[in-house]
Design a protein around this motif. Sequence first.
Motif, PDB file in Angstrom:
ATOM      1  N   GLN A  56      -5.178   2.912  -1.398  1.00  0.00           N
ATOM      2  CA  GLN A  56      -4.648   4.115  -0.757  1.00  0.00           C
ATOM      3  C   GLN A  56      -3.934   5.036  -1.738  1.00  0.00           C
ATOM      4  O   GLN A  56      -3.760   6.211  -1.451  1.00  0.00           O
ATOM      5  CB  GLN A  56      -3.677   3.724   0.361  1.00  0.00           C
ATOM      6  CG  GLN A  56      -4.323   2.916   1.451  1.00  0.00           C
ATOM      7  CD  GLN A  56      -3.294   2.387   2.435  1.00  0.00           C
ATOM      8  OE1 GLN A  56      -2.148   2.798   2.432  1.00  0.00           O
ATOM      9  NE2 GLN A  56      -3.712   1.460   3.285  1.00  0.00           N
ATOM     10  N   GLY A  66       0.759  -1.234   0.000  1.00  0.00           N
ATOM     11  CA  GLY A  66       0.000   0.000   0.000  1.00  0.00           C
ATOM     12  C   GLY A  66       0.793   1.290   0.000  1.00  0.00           C
ATOM     13  O   GLY A  66       0.367   2.271   0.580  1.00  0.00           O
ATOM     14  N   ASN A  67       1.953   1.313  -0.681  1.00  0.00           N
ATOM     15  CA  ASN A  67       2.678   2.573  -0.775  1.00  0.00           C
ATOM     16  C   ASN A  67       3.114   2.824  -2.217  1.00  0.00           C
ATOM     17  O   ASN A  67       2.952   1.986  -3.090  1.00  0.00           O
ATOM     18  CB  ASN A  67       3.872   2.610   0.194  1.00  0.00           C
ATOM     19  CG  ASN A  67       4.875   1.525  -0.070  1.00  0.00           C
ATOM     20  OD1 ASN A  67       5.140   1.170  -1.213  1.00  0.00           O
ATOM     21  ND2 ASN A  67       5.447   0.971   0.985  1.00  0.00           N
TER      22      ASN A  67
END
Length: 170
Positions: A113, A29-30
């Motif tokens: 995200q 999630g980055n």
Amino acid sequence: LAFSAPLFVPETAIAIALLALFLTLDLGGNYLTVIVGHVLVQVPYVLRTLVATFQRHGRASEEQAFLLGASRRQVFFEITLPLVAPGIAAASLFAFLVSSSVFSLTFCLGQGQIVTLPTILFSKLMSGTLDPSAAGLAIMAAIPGIVMLMVFGRFLTPLGRHEAGTKVKG
């Protein structure tokens, strides 16, 4: 063959495999995971384009420049780079277009995200209402690729190709 895998393996399968790997490494999630995923998908397109460009280019022009006393730097900037610039431009266009179309990879690796134009467009289209902003987003998503195609088509023509009726300086 390993570099060609993204050409015949579905995007979703690649996304799930990479997500499992990155979650194991606690990297889910980055932006880094999304960038790595996009690069892995782009590699076969860029690699095939650049290999074909360099094979077509050959080494004869460079060797002649060396024989005439040119330095490595002169050969690179005055011979090699102008000859391969259209191939580099085509590879970068492929990379951009492929990167802008891999929604499921971005969504999986970013775990919802990471917000990109395709993810916003997808959420607008899946909301169930006819939102005029979705049409605007679709146009915004298409404009950079069209502009890049026009710019590359205008400024990066193959050597030896001239407008009809113009004289070649020599």
